[in-house]
Design a protein around this motif. Sequence first.
Motif, PDB file in Angstrom:
ATOM      1  N   LEU A  11       6.974   5.614   1.155  1.00 31.04           N
ATOM      2  CA  LEU A  11       5.841   6.465   0.738  1.00 31.04           C
ATOM      3  C   LEU A  11       6.302   7.603  -0.157  1.00 31.04           C
ATOM      4  O   LEU A  11       5.591   7.982  -1.113  1.00 31.04           O
ATOM      5  N   ARG A  12       7.481   8.138   0.101  1.00 31.95           N
ATOM      6  CA  ARG A  12       7.983   9.283  -0.689  1.00 31.95           C
ATOM      7  C   ARG A  12       8.615   8.859  -1.998  1.00 31.95           C
ATOM      8  O   ARG A  12       8.879   9.671  -2.863  1.00 31.95           O
ATOM      9  N   VAL A  24      -3.065   9.989   1.884  1.00 28.69           N
ATOM     10  CA  VAL A  24      -2.743   8.816   2.702  1.00 28.69           C
ATOM     11  C   VAL A  24      -1.448   9.040   3.474  1.00 28.69           C
ATOM     12  O   VAL A  24      -0.464   9.555   2.936  1.00 28.69           O
ATOM     13  N   THR A  25      -1.456   8.643   4.739  1.00 29.05           N
ATOM     14  CA  THR A  25      -0.267   8.781   5.583  1.00 29.05           C
ATOM     15  C   THR A  25       0.237   7.399   6.001  1.00 29.05           C
ATOM     16  O   THR A  25      -0.476   6.388   5.893  1.00 29.05           O
ATOM     17  N   ASP A  47       0.823  -1.204   0.000  1.00 30.00           N
ATOM     18  CA  ASP A  47       0.000   0.000   0.000  1.00 30.00           C
ATOM     19  C   ASP A  47       0.861   1.259   0.000  1.00 30.00           C
ATOM     20  O   ASP A  47       0.505   2.265  -0.635  1.00 30.00           O
ATOM     21  N   LEU A  48       1.985   1.239   0.699  1.00 27.52           N
ATOM     22  CA  LEU A  48       2.886   2.401   0.704  1.00 27.52           C
ATOM     23  C   LEU A  48       3.488   2.634  -0.680  1.00 27.52           C
ATOM     24  O   LEU A  48       3.613   3.767  -1.131  1.00 27.52           O
ATOM     25  N   VAL A  49       3.864   1.546  -1.353  1.00 29.13           N
ATOM     26  CA  VAL A  49       4.415   1.671  -2.711  1.00 29.13           C
ATOM     27  C   VAL A  49       3.364   2.221  -3.666  1.00 29.13           C
ATOM     28  O   VAL A  49       3.660   3.063  -4.533  1.00 29.13           O
ATOM     29  N   ALA A  50       2.118   1.783  -3.505  1.00 35.81           N
ATOM     30  CA  ALA A  50       1.050   2.187  -4.433  1.00 35.81           C
ATOM     31  C   ALA A  50       0.497   3.572  -4.139  1.00 35.81           C
ATOM     32  O   ALA A  50      -0.163   4.175  -4.993  1.00 35.81           O
ATOM     33  N   ALA A  51       0.746   4.089  -2.943  1.00 32.43           N
ATOM     34  CA  ALA A  51       0.156   5.379  -2.553  1.00 32.43           C
ATOM     35  C   ALA A  51       0.818   6.530  -3.288  1.00 32.43           C
ATOM     36  O   ALA A  51       2.004   6.484  -3.646  1.00 32.43           O
TER      37      ALA A  51
END
Length: 329
Positions: A327-328, A294-295, A284-288
């Motif tokens: 996430l970044r 989303v945090t 989910d972090l990769v796709a966000a």
Amino acid sequence: MNASAADDSRMRTLVRSDDLDETRELISTAYSPYELRALSRPQDFSAWYAEGGFPGVTLSALSYGTETLVAPEPLTTYLLVCQVHRGRVRVESPGREEQFVDTGETYVLDPHRRFKVFWGAGARMTTLRLSRDVVDRAAGEALGHEEPVQARFALGGAVSPAAAESWSGISAAVHREVMAGGVAHTNPLVAAQLTQAAATALMATHRLLPGSEPVRHIGCVAHPAVRRAIQLIEERSDQPLTLSDLAVAARLSPRALQEAFKRYVGRTPLAYLRDVRLDRAHHDLVAADADGPVTVAEIAFRWGFSNLGRFASWYRRRYGHAPSVTLRA
């Protein structure tokens, strides 16, 4: 030296000697080249070695009269399941493991490693010798594979008291067959079935190294209770799950499920659940969208991580950086 073959239905005494060099030469021929050294009172050294068997299995008995070091070369093509019948021994795999083995306990000499075995004075044991190929085929069958799988054994003996009892039963059957000159000596089918039963029981009762093949084949775990628990984890990893929930799904007690997971997966059930959740949080972090709403906290909470500090620590350990870096990216 006394080498007798008094009765084909009994184990044959091949070595009875107080000569250390002669003993080393003869037993090296029976097993593999090995170091043999008296550690105290070399004048009291004595050795006795006997063996018997049927096609597929060799049963040996061995004792030393004084404190003795035995350090064989890697066995390579076979392994030994050793049971101490009198006294105590200490087994080392240099740089890896050390195990004290008391009367009545067992340990396995893995064919791929070096070992040092320190015998107490008067210690006596039997060894059950199985071909590595037979055991690897049993490992493959246990995992649902058509091809053999390399099985690597730890020194820790049986995985539980119940497993020790199970192994004791199959070991006693082999002993009786050898000592009584049973039909396995002349019937290849019986010999093959008893050999296969011993290999299968060994896989089911003794500890494997964490890095062995059976531990890595998580998707093909043969233990049905573990498969049921894994299925629940895969389907409901976003929901609150406790060890009791997983045990109910597995149809085992929580303790029994813990032992099964450690044997077949190499982790506890809750550690496996945590790793599944970490993988899904990572996805989910990769796709966000880094610029979106989303945090890290929202994704962590979504997958059951209520403590952000622990989540970040586990995530960093698994992926090598903080979740905010993913996430970044």
